[in-house]
Scaffold this active site. Structure first.
Site, PDB file in Angstrom:
ATOM      1  N   CYS A  85       0.802  -1.229   0.000  1.00 46.74           N
ATOM      2  CA  CYS A  85       0.000   0.000   0.000  1.00 46.74           C
ATOM      3  C   CYS A  85       0.831   1.273   0.000  1.00 46.74           C
ATOM      4  O   CYS A  85       0.456   2.274   0.601  1.00 46.74           O
ATOM      5  CB  CYS A  85      -0.977   0.020   1.171  1.00 46.74           C
ATOM      6  SG  CYS A  85      -2.150  -1.344   1.120  1.00 46.74           S
ATOM      7  N   CYS A  86       1.975   1.243  -0.660  1.00 48.37           N
ATOM      8  CA  CYS A  86       2.747   2.469  -0.839  1.00 48.37           C
ATOM      9  C   CYS A  86       3.721   2.257  -1.973  1.00 48.37           C
ATOM     10  O   CYS A  86       4.116   1.141  -2.259  1.00 48.37           O
ATOM     11  CB  CYS A  86       3.499   2.853   0.426  1.00 48.37           C
ATOM     12  SG  CYS A  86       4.284   1.482   1.250  1.00 48.37           S
TER      13      CYS A  86
END
Length: 237
Positions: A145-146
């Site tokens: 998620c990044c």
């Protein structure tokens, strides 16, 4: 948003043991000659993909450039991806989600790997000297998620990374705002040109801007080459 790659080098510790190479009865000069003839072990590098295509997976040009430079550097490469569904599927002609379509990250990544790929769950640090994470929105959507440098900043507090410049400069660096997100996580952002790579010697992390910069493809390829060379240097092989 184009993405960059972060790579974590020798924090993935590896050790090798070598038996004696010299039989008894050799003269010192003969033993020296034998020693010089022993090939150096290849660096063992894990390449972690997140799909196939910049908007919902791995940035293909970046992955390809990494593989080219690793091959030129004599590295031994194993490709991994998670065996999970993609967050969604993007129609790359429109930049919009494809409704009702689902794809698997491992299956899609296998396109880049030409079928030679392993489930990320089977990656062992003991078997690799370094791991490389190409950019692409898949790093944000399908991994942790990044995007790759922010991923590193979240995992290693105080780490030094680069996404290039910190100002957009008339559109040349359209994602310059990412630098502030990195700083907000307690990491240090280092300004670099697209053809350069930054090495955090303490944490054994190497990053390069890549497609965070709007520039000619060969400049991005050169920056990735600089990153790969630094990673291989950190492995000591």
């Amino acid at each position: 948003m184009a993405a960059m790659r972060a790579l974590v080098a020798s924090r993935l510790a590896a050790a090798s043991a070598f038996a004696s190479l010299y039989p008894s009865g050799r003269t010192p000069s003969q033993r020296a000659a034998l020693h010089l003839s022993v090939p150096r072990p290849a660096a063992r590098v894990a390449l972690v993909l997140s799909g196939c295509g910049v908007y919902d997976g791995t940035e293909i040009h970046e992955a390809s450039a990494i593989l080219v430079h690793l091959s030129r550097g004599g590295a031994e490469v194993q490709i991994f991806a998670p065996d999970v569904p993609q967050m969604h599927v993007i129609d790359h002609t429109k930049g919009q989600p494809s409704e009702g379509e689902s794809r698997n990250v491992l299956t899609e990544s296998a396109r880049i790997a030409r079928g030679k790929i392993t489930d990320l769950a089977n990656l062992s640090a003991a078997h690799h000297d370094a791991a490389i994470f190409p950019g692409g929105f898949g790093a944000a959507k399908n991994l942790l998620c990044c995007i790759a440098p922010v991923l590193t900043a979240k995992v290693l507090r105080g780490v030094e990374v680069t996404v290039g410049h910190e100002q957009e400069e008339g559109g040349k660096w359209p994602y310059a705002g990412t630098a502030e997100a990195i700083k907000a996580l307690g990491a240090k952002h280092c300004v670099k040109e697209v053809v350069e790579a930054h090495v955090d010697q303490k944490n054994k992390v190497v990053t390069t801007p890549a497609f965070m910069c709007e520039t000619a493809l060969h400049h991005i390829h050169d920056g990735i080459g600089a990153m790969v060379r630094k990673v291989l240097e950190l492995t000591g092989k």
